[in-house]
Enzyme design. Structure first.
Site, PDB file in Angstrom:
ATOM      1  N   CYS A   1      -0.273 -43.507  11.156  1.00 38.66           N
ATOM      2  CA  CYS A   1       0.864 -43.896  11.997  1.00 38.66           C
ATOM      3  C   CYS A   1       0.714 -43.344  13.400  1.00 38.66           C
ATOM      4  O   CYS A   1       1.084 -43.981  14.375  1.00 38.66           O
ATOM      5  CB  CYS A   1       2.156 -43.411  11.377  1.00 38.66           C
ATOM      6  SG  CYS A   1       2.101 -41.674  10.988  1.00 38.66           S
TER       7      CYS A   1
ATOM      8  N   GLU B   1       1.205 -52.677  16.248  1.00 41.76           N
ATOM      9  CA  GLU B   1       0.447 -51.725  15.438  1.00 41.76           C
ATOM     10  C   GLU B   1      -0.566 -52.494  14.595  1.00 41.76           C
ATOM     11  O   GLU B   1      -0.190 -53.387  13.829  1.00 41.76           O
ATOM     12  CB  GLU B   1       1.396 -50.945  14.537  1.00 41.76           C
ATOM     13  CG  GLU B   1       0.680 -49.854  13.785  1.00 41.76           C
ATOM     14  CD  GLU B   1       1.611 -49.061  12.898  1.00 41.76           C
ATOM     15  OE1 GLU B   1       2.360 -49.684  12.133  1.00 41.76           O
ATOM     16  OE2 GLU B   1       1.577 -47.825  12.972  1.00 41.76           O
TER      17      GLU B   1
ATOM     18  N   GLU C   1      10.212 -42.259   9.204  1.00 45.71           N
ATOM     19  CA  GLU C   1       8.953 -42.011   9.928  1.00 45.71           C
ATOM     20  C   GLU C   1       8.188 -43.319   9.875  1.00 45.71           C
ATOM     21  O   GLU C   1       7.620 -43.666   8.848  1.00 45.71           O
ATOM     22  CB  GLU C   1       8.132 -40.911   9.237  1.00 45.71           C
ATOM     23  CG  GLU C   1       8.830 -39.583   9.111  1.00 45.71           C
ATOM     24  CD  GLU C   1       8.754 -38.745  10.376  1.00 45.71           C
ATOM     25  OE1 GLU C   1       8.259 -39.248  11.405  1.00 45.71           O
ATOM     26  OE2 GLU C   1       9.204 -37.598  10.332  1.00 45.71           O
TER      27      GLU C   1
HETATM   28  P1  NAD Z   1       5.379 -50.128   3.509  1.00 45.54           P
HETATM   29  O1  NAD Z   1       6.590 -49.993   4.311  1.00 45.54           O
HETATM   30  O2  NAD Z   1       5.002 -51.452   3.002  1.00 45.54           O
HETATM   31  O3  NAD Z   1       5.440 -49.189   2.199  1.00 45.54           O
HETATM   32  C1  NAD Z   1       5.758 -47.830   2.258  1.00 45.54           C
HETATM   33  C2  NAD Z   1       6.494 -47.430   0.991  1.00 45.54           C
HETATM   34  O4  NAD Z   1       7.711 -48.149   0.921  1.00 45.54           O
HETATM   35  C3  NAD Z   1       5.739 -47.738  -0.303  1.00 45.54           C
HETATM   36  O5  NAD Z   1       5.975 -46.698  -1.229  1.00 45.54           O
HETATM   37  C4  NAD Z   1       6.398 -49.013  -0.773  1.00 45.54           C
HETATM   38  O6  NAD Z   1       6.326 -49.186  -2.167  1.00 45.54           O
HETATM   39  C5  NAD Z   1       7.824 -48.781  -0.341  1.00 45.54           C
HETATM   40  N1  NAD Z   1       8.619 -50.000  -0.187  1.00 45.54           N
HETATM   41  C6  NAD Z   1       8.192 -51.249   0.146  1.00 45.54           C
HETATM   42  N2  NAD Z   1       9.240 -52.113   0.164  1.00 45.54           N
HETATM   43  C7  NAD Z   1      10.343 -51.402  -0.147  1.00 45.54           C
HETATM   44  C8  NAD Z   1      11.726 -51.717  -0.282  1.00 45.54           C
HETATM   45  N3  NAD Z   1      12.185 -52.956  -0.091  1.00 45.54           N
HETATM   46  N4  NAD Z   1      12.581 -50.732  -0.595  1.00 45.54           N
HETATM   47  C9  NAD Z   1      12.153 -49.472  -0.779  1.00 45.54           C
HETATM   48  N5  NAD Z   1      10.853 -49.103  -0.696  1.00 45.54           N
HETATM   49  C10 NAD Z   1       9.960 -50.058  -0.378  1.00 45.54           C
HETATM   50  O7  NAD Z   1       4.282 -49.494   4.418  1.00 45.54           O
HETATM   51  P2  NAD Z   1       2.754 -49.317   4.106  1.00 45.54           P
HETATM   52  O8  NAD Z   1       2.067 -50.628   4.260  1.00 45.54           O
HETATM   53  O9  NAD Z   1       2.602 -48.616   2.816  1.00 45.54           O
HETATM   54  O10 NAD Z   1       2.312 -48.304   5.277  1.00 45.54           O
HETATM   55  C11 NAD Z   1       1.941 -48.762   6.524  1.00 45.54           C
HETATM   56  C12 NAD Z   1       3.014 -48.517   7.557  1.00 45.54           C
HETATM   57  O11 NAD Z   1       3.591 -47.224   7.434  1.00 45.54           O
HETATM   58  C13 NAD Z   1       2.490 -48.566   8.976  1.00 45.54           C
HETATM   59  O12 NAD Z   1       3.372 -49.311   9.774  1.00 45.54           O
HETATM   60  C14 NAD Z   1       2.485 -47.115   9.428  1.00 45.54           C
HETATM   61  O13 NAD Z   1       2.565 -46.884  10.772  1.00 45.54           O
HETATM   62  C15 NAD Z   1       3.614 -46.545   8.694  1.00 45.54           C
HETATM   63  N6  NAD Z   1       3.431 -45.098   8.492  1.00 45.54           N
HETATM   64  C16 NAD Z   1       4.178 -44.227   9.234  1.00 45.54           C
HETATM   65  C17 NAD Z   1       4.004 -42.859   9.104  1.00 45.54           C
HETATM   66  C18 NAD Z   1       4.836 -41.874   9.890  1.00 45.54           C
HETATM   67  O14 NAD Z   1       4.855 -40.695   9.569  1.00 45.54           O
HETATM   68  N7  NAD Z   1       5.545 -42.274  10.938  1.00 45.54           N
HETATM   69  C19 NAD Z   1       3.069 -42.370   8.182  1.00 45.54           C
HETATM   70  C20 NAD Z   1       2.328 -43.287   7.445  1.00 45.54           C
HETATM   71  C21 NAD Z   1       2.527 -44.659   7.594  1.00 45.54           C
END
Ligand code: NAD
Length: 487
Positions: A289, A388, A255
């Site tokens: 998101c 975004e 997602e």
């Molecule tokens: P992010 O991808 O940086 O982090 C999300 C999660 O992934 C965190 O728990 C983080 O610790 C983990 N993570 C980071 N690097 C990783 C790796 N190498 N391996 C495994 N896990 C890792 O995103 P963010 O900054 O926390 O959130 C913002 C983004 O998320 C935006 O782009 C937004 O659109 C998206 N988002 C999407 C939805 C949806 O349902 N489609 C919902 C919320 C946020």
């Protein structure tokens, strides 16, 4: 150090029903984005802790958790849901302090978490296999089974809602879960584990390992002994997670982000539309998101919509999360820098600001605040209309006709949610079919809402569906049994 009391017994890892200090002994500091103060420290879980959690989850599957009936799981989810409802104020304050979300929006998230567990609790014993007509001396049927151990990597923007929709659905189907909350937002994940455990969730059915994405997150997504990964977050991290999971051929639900449009035609009910157009962009300070960050307006009503939205923007207030204004701060100073970068781009390219909100008088100087901003007449191919932003910035884009509206709506890499505003029934159906998006709202818009409604992306918004009944298929696998009973 803040005087805030989390009322959590512990902010370590929750593994096998116990609070366990991270094996490294390291902790991370959490900051309150409303004033920059130190909130508390949380475990910096790493690979060794993920290994323990995966092992505890497997033990649960072969023990009390794995032997529960579907109806028993459903009743347990109802019980946890009721307990969450009793604790809404506690959970809301944890979330408001942790991520800067205005208190009433954090309260809605806690209520949504309870509702997810209620919805899925009721569904637990209603997911059936099928019998399939085949050769006469065969009876063929399918069995719905849990994947086994499921990994859940969630972001900071809606921790409770995302835990509800992914962990809630996974537990419903009998999986045992390992949850890695975002490093910026762990408190409600730990509180959820505590509540669930106190309600009788067998040990090991839910394990929580806080920590960095590059450490605990990477260890979980590439773990050879998990059977499914659910990830919500950015596209860049989604690619890393899918790549890591692919090494073990582990299925993944992604997602990811969005650049969701709302398309306003000349016959739209503008009185009704205005609040939806704006709320979908500024809710959770635009860190959603499914935020509607592109507002496409037919040129004949463009001026009217711009003026009406601008007037509403001028009334928006920005202040500390606990004072519950229209917007709180962004989650971190880092996020503020990212959004400021987009506003600098608007300035550089002479894109004018149609309207902004205002800060409250006593704004703490160390908070990560930003004004909600409506940008005027943005070319649809400009980065402000393609990328975004993940902050409270919306762009207005005029269009000439239906074909152009479709082309603009489909012009980004994303396809998460779209809104269509028109009274013309034929146009509603044409637009709903033509727009490439996981959800389409007609004469309404639901950023993040609708526990019952399947949700997921087209294109770079991801794949797989969560929420609704559909999630229960995603969090289970299908076995076909062909039984020959000839003489
Ligand atoms: P992010 O991808 O940086 O982090 C999300 C999660 O992934 C965190 O728990 C983080 O610790 C983990 N993570 C980071 N690097 C990783 C790796 N190498 N391996 C495994 N896990 C890792 O995103 P963010 O900054 O926390 O959130 C913002 C983004 O998320 C935006 O782009 C937004 O659109 C998206 N988002 C999407 C939805 C949806 O349902 N489609 C919902 C919320 C946020």
């Amino acid at each position: 150090m803040s005087t805030f009391n989390t009322n959590l017994e512990n902010t370590c890892c929750f593994i096998g029903g116990e609070w366990i200090a991270p094996t490294s002994g390291d902790f991370l500091e959490l900051t309150d984005p409303s004033d920059g103060s130190n909130l508390c420290s949380i475990a910096r879980g790493q690979k060794a802790d993920i290994d323990l959690a995966v092992c505890a989850a497997h033990t649960a599957l072969s023990g009390d958790w794995g032997s529960m009936t579907a109806a028993e799981r459903g009743r347990l989810l109802f019980k946890i849901s009721a307990e969450i409802t009793k604790n809404v104020e506690w959970l809301a304050e944890l979330e408001a302090r942790d991520v800067g979300k205005p208190l009433s929006q954090a309260r809605n998230d806690a209520i949504a978490l309870a509702r997810y567990l209620e919805f899925y609790g009721g569904a637990a014993d209603k997911v059936h296999g099928q019998t399939i007509p085949y050769l006469n001396d065969y009876t063929v049927y399918t069995l719905r089974e849990p994947h086994g151990v499921t990994g859940h990597i969630v972001p900071w923007n809606y921790p409770m809602q995302i835990i509800g929709r992914s962990v809630g659905a996974a537990l419903t189907m009998g999986n045992a879960c390992v949850l890695k909350p975002a490093e910026e937002a762990c408190l409600t994940a730990l509180a959820f584990a505590k509540i669930a455990h106190d309600c009788g969730l067998p040990e090991g059915a839910l394990n929580v390992v806080p920590g960095l994405g590059s450490e605990a997150g990477a260890a979980l997504s590439g773990h050879p002994d998990i059977q499914h990964v659910s990830f919500t977050g950015s596209v860049a991290t989604g690619v890393k997670i899918q790549t890591a999971a692919a090494q073990n051929v582990t299925p993944v639900t992604l997602e990811l982000g969005g650049k969701s449009p709302q398309v306003v035609f000349e016959d739209a009910n503008i009185d009704r539309a205005i609040a939806f157009l704006i709320n979908a962009g500024i809710q959770n300070a635009g860190q959603t998101c499914s935020a509607s960050s592109r507002i496409l307006v037919h040129k004949s009503i463009y001026e009217t919509v711009r003026k009406r939205m601008s007037a509403a923007y001028s009334a928006l207030t920005v202040g500390p999360a606990m004072s519950d204004h229209s917007l709180g701060p962004l989650v971190s100073k880092r996020q503020k820098e990212l959004v400021d970068g987009f506003l600098d781009l608007a300035k550089r390219d002479k894109i004018s600001i149609a309207a902004q909100g205002k800060y409250v008088a006593d704004l703490p100087k160390d908070g990560a605040y930003i004004l909600p901003t409506l940008l005027d007449n943005v070319p649809f191919e400009h980065p402000l209309a393609q990328d975004e932003i993940f902050g409270p910035v919306q762009v207005l884009i005029p269009f000439e006709n239906e074909a152009e509206a479709i082309a603009i709506a489909n012009s980004t890499d994303y396809g998460l949610v779209a809104g269509i505003w028109t009274k013309d029934g034929g146009r509603q159906m044409r637009m709903a079919k033509a727009i490439r998006s996981g959800q389409i709202f007609i004469n309404n818009y639901g950023a993040g809402g609708g526990v019952e409604l399947p949700f997921g992306g087209y294109g770079k918004s991801g794949h797989g569906r969560e929420k609704g009944f559909e999630a229960l298929y995603g969090f289970s696998t299908l076995k076909t049994v062909a039984n020959w009973h000839g003489e």
